[in-house]
Design an enzyme around this catalytic site. Sequence first.
Site, PDB file in Angstrom:
ATOM      1  CB  SER A   1       5.217  -3.363  -5.581  1.00 51.51           C
ATOM      2  OG  SER A   1       6.149  -3.743  -4.608  1.00 51.51           O
TER       3      SER A   1
ATOM      4  CG  ASP B   1       2.738 -11.005  -4.018  1.00 50.94           C
ATOM      5  OD1 ASP B   1       3.792 -11.132  -3.368  1.00 50.94           O
ATOM      6  OD2 ASP B   1       2.231  -9.895  -4.281  1.00 50.94           O
TER       7      ASP B   1
ATOM      8  CG  HIS C   1       5.666  -8.653  -5.404  1.00 53.03           C
ATOM      9  ND1 HIS C   1       4.428  -8.175  -5.013  1.00 53.03           N
ATOM     10  CD2 HIS C   1       6.452  -7.559  -5.599  1.00 53.03           C
ATOM     11  CE1 HIS C   1       4.467  -6.853  -4.955  1.00 53.03           C
ATOM     12  NE2 HIS C   1       5.687  -6.456  -5.318  1.00 53.03           N
TER      13      HIS C   1
END
Length: 400
Positions: free
Chosen positions: A174, A340, A373
């Site tokens: 991320s 995601d 995610h």
Amino acid sequence: QAEDGIRDVERSRGLGDVYKRQVMNNDQNKLPCSYFTDNKPLLLESGTSIDELTVAYESYGKLNKDKSNAIIICHALSGDQFVASKNPLTDKDGWWTRMVGSGKPIDTDKYFVICANVLGGCLGSTGPTSINPKTGEEYGLNFPVITISDMVNAQLRLVQYLEIEKLLSVIGGSMGGMQVLEWAASYPDKIHSAIPIATSSRHTAQNIAFHELGRQAIMADPDWHGGNYIKAGSNPTKGLSIARMTAHVTYLSEASLTKKFGRRLQDKEEISFGFDADFQIESYLRHQGLTFVDRFDANSYLYITRAMDYFDLEKTHKKSLTEIYSKTNIKFLITSFTGDWLYPPSENLMIVRALSAGGADVSFVNINSDKGHDAFLLEEPEFDDAMRGFINSVSLEANI
């Protein structure tokens, strides 16, 4: 010596009666982790500078004699330096203990692993809750706006302090993946390999939109006081809680939400015809928001989300992605997850194609997962195997 990761390091225990969110750079309030302080100004991408830099970090394992086994793990927006050790604020295990530790894919019996709280953070590194040496008060919104590049430059200072010439790997998911990409773009001679996970080379309009919802929720809270809530003795918990709830939805997938909650009611047989948490998903999100405010600072949330929104490798380096990495010797492992939708496989593939076009050594794994995610933080055996295999391969090449 740096071999045990605790060179010239200050440690102290306990936060006393200090608000958990208010981890300031006073000796008596420091969290139990390692600290690096540099009085040399840190020039920021904006053109301003930070006169005194403090980086709070944790380290695991031992640095070998030639200092070739060091790995940096870069944390995401809501992460911290406690990647594989108990967080002293929450008393919970580190956020990636399933990946980092003895015998795990990032094996602390073999590697010296460093994780630093990012610049702008609120768990000991210089950020909005830190004391401004010019005024003797918390920075608040007088803290300069920062970027992902600034975060990486602060980490570089720490690496130089530890006298590590070249990192075996830089790893992160991320926002951590953005830092990995920035490391590889700005300091290709400083790292042997890079593992950006579930990330992007720039934020999309949708990413920015969700962050703006969170920022506006914080700033609309009357207890925010224009960013001066510490001085006012308040805390914009409602706004920060809503920001966290909004963001948390983006970390999950529809499939994972349906599987975990569906339309099940929370501790009741029938709907209440009111606005309490009737559904389990409502209760879950409220819990996420309420627990977040105990460990995170509202202004830090503003600054870090802004840094993510400003992230655009091509704009920063004034080159295409292919040109940025065209002469790199770094080995890359790019990982995405099918479920995601925040940083979808297509965005990770764009990075892979740019690297390939530039002749970089890049491997790509797209993990079939419905966990959204956050899948990189959860149990995914295929992902674990890919990480272990790639890191072992890189360490063999580096004769570790």
